[in-house]
Design a protein around this motif. Sequence first.
Motif, PDB file in Angstrom:
ATOM      1  N   UNK A 126       0.841  -1.202   0.000  1.00  0.00           N
ATOM      2  CA  UNK A 126       0.000   0.000   0.000  1.00  0.00           C
ATOM      3  C   UNK A 126       0.877   1.254   0.000  1.00  0.00           C
ATOM      4  N   UNK A 127       1.972   1.206   0.744  1.00  0.00           N
ATOM      5  CA  UNK A 127       2.902   2.335   0.814  1.00  0.00           C
ATOM      6  C   UNK A 127       3.503   2.614  -0.565  1.00  0.00           C
ATOM      7  N   UNK A 128       3.959   1.570  -1.244  1.00  0.00           N
ATOM      8  CA  UNK A 128       4.555   1.720  -2.576  1.00  0.00           C
ATOM      9  C   UNK A 128       3.523   2.231  -3.576  1.00  0.00           C
ATOM     10  N   UNK A 129       2.296   1.711  -3.504  1.00  0.00           N
ATOM     11  CA  UNK A 129       1.264   2.209  -4.425  1.00  0.00           C
ATOM     12  C   UNK A 129       0.910   3.666  -4.100  1.00  0.00           C
ATOM     13  N   UNK A 130       0.970   4.048  -2.822  1.00  0.00           N
ATOM     14  CA  UNK A 130       0.738   5.443  -2.431  1.00  0.00           C
ATOM     15  C   UNK A 130       1.823   6.360  -2.975  1.00  0.00           C
ATOM     16  N   UNK A 131       3.082   5.895  -2.905  1.00  0.00           N
ATOM     17  CA  UNK A 131       4.183   6.688  -3.479  1.00  0.00           C
ATOM     18  C   UNK A 131       4.013   6.844  -4.992  1.00  0.00           C
ATOM     19  N   UNK A 132       3.590   5.773  -5.650  1.00  0.00           N
ATOM     20  CA  UNK A 132       3.359   5.843  -7.098  1.00  0.00           C
ATOM     21  C   UNK A 132       2.220   6.824  -7.408  1.00  0.00           C
ATOM     22  N   UNK A 133       1.185   6.811  -6.552  1.00  0.00           N
ATOM     23  CA  UNK A 133       0.065   7.749  -6.738  1.00  0.00           C
ATOM     24  C   UNK A 133       0.542   9.198  -6.604  1.00  0.00           C
ATOM     25  N   UNK A 134       1.387   9.460  -5.621  1.00  0.00           N
ATOM     26  CA  UNK A 134       1.915  10.822  -5.448  1.00  0.00           C
ATOM     27  C   UNK A 134       2.690  11.238  -6.701  1.00  0.00           C
ATOM     28  N   UNK A 159      -6.929   8.386  -9.173  1.00  0.00           N
ATOM     29  CA  UNK A 159      -7.647   7.888  -7.992  1.00  0.00           C
ATOM     30  C   UNK A 159      -6.649   7.424  -6.936  1.00  0.00           C
ATOM     31  N   UNK A 160      -7.034   7.600  -5.679  1.00  0.00           N
ATOM     32  CA  UNK A 160      -6.204   7.120  -4.570  1.00  0.00           C
ATOM     33  C   UNK A 160      -6.219   5.597  -4.618  1.00  0.00           C
ATOM     34  N   UNK A 161      -5.058   4.942  -4.548  1.00  0.00           N
ATOM     35  CA  UNK A 161      -5.029   3.477  -4.636  1.00  0.00           C
ATOM     36  C   UNK A 161      -5.696   2.813  -3.426  1.00  0.00           C
ATOM     37  N   UNK A 162      -6.257   1.644  -3.692  1.00  0.00           N
ATOM     38  CA  UNK A 162      -6.874   0.863  -2.618  1.00  0.00           C
ATOM     39  C   UNK A 162      -5.840   0.594  -1.528  1.00  0.00           C
ATOM     40  N   UNK A 163      -6.237   0.746  -0.309  1.00  0.00           N
ATOM     41  CA  UNK A 163      -5.374   0.447   0.822  1.00  0.00           C
ATOM     42  C   UNK A 163      -4.517   1.604   1.274  1.00  0.00           C
ATOM     43  N   UNK A 164      -4.280   2.591   0.408  1.00  0.00           N
ATOM     44  CA  UNK A 164      -3.400   3.703   0.795  1.00  0.00           C
ATOM     45  C   UNK A 164      -4.037   4.560   1.886  1.00  0.00           C
ATOM     46  N   UNK A 165      -5.315   4.871   1.738  1.00  0.00           N
ATOM     47  CA  UNK A 165      -5.976   5.704   2.749  1.00  0.00           C
ATOM     48  C   UNK A 165      -6.049   4.973   4.091  1.00  0.00           C
ATOM     49  N   UNK A 166      -6.300   3.670   4.060  1.00  0.00           N
ATOM     50  CA  UNK A 166      -6.350   2.897   5.300  1.00  0.00           C
ATOM     51  C   UNK A 166      -4.979   2.855   5.962  1.00  0.00           C
ATOM     52  N   UNK A 167      -3.941   2.714   5.173  1.00  0.00           N
ATOM     53  CA  UNK A 167      -2.578   2.712   5.728  1.00  0.00           C
ATOM     54  C   UNK A 167      -2.273   4.053   6.384  1.00  0.00           C
TER      55      UNK A 167
END
Length: 171
Positions: A126-134, A159-167
């Motif tokens: 989730x962290x890596x997908x969040x960094x990719x989203x940024x 779109x915000x990736x699944x799991x990023x907001x929960x993390x």
Amino acid sequence: MTQLFTKDGSVPAPLPSRIRLSDGRTRTNPASFTPEEIADAGFSQANPKPEAASDQDVTWGGADWVLRDKTPEELAQKAAEEAAARMLTGKAECRRRIFAVVDEMAQINLAAAAGAGLLSEAQRAAYISGLAWIQQMRGTWPGLIDAGADLSDDANWPAVPDGAAALVAAF
């Protein structure tokens, strides 16, 4: 519309609250000034200021308003300033959207946890997908500006990736 007056070629402005007549007397109630007193004090009514198109300027020429076309250099400068302002707006909107999901403190805490190896495999993904989203967000805003897109429309942004907001909520 407020009447504007000029004296000795000065830039037109509303009458002052006090005028001095030619015999030395002063008057202090603009609502009661007569046209004769205004003229005796050296003021003359200016023509209304004309509206300028976006490629024109209006200046006072000492006796009347002067309407002139802007030079190509002035138009280019204005276009560059407007483009710079749009870029700042786009960058600020991108930043606002990222911080709405993961504020600065959460980013610091997540980076520290990731660097220390404290994230589970699911959290790390989730962290890596969040960094990719940024990175996607940062890569998106310049194109939105160039296209003249509506920055307030969520559909124009990744779109915000699944799991990023929960993390983020856990940090």
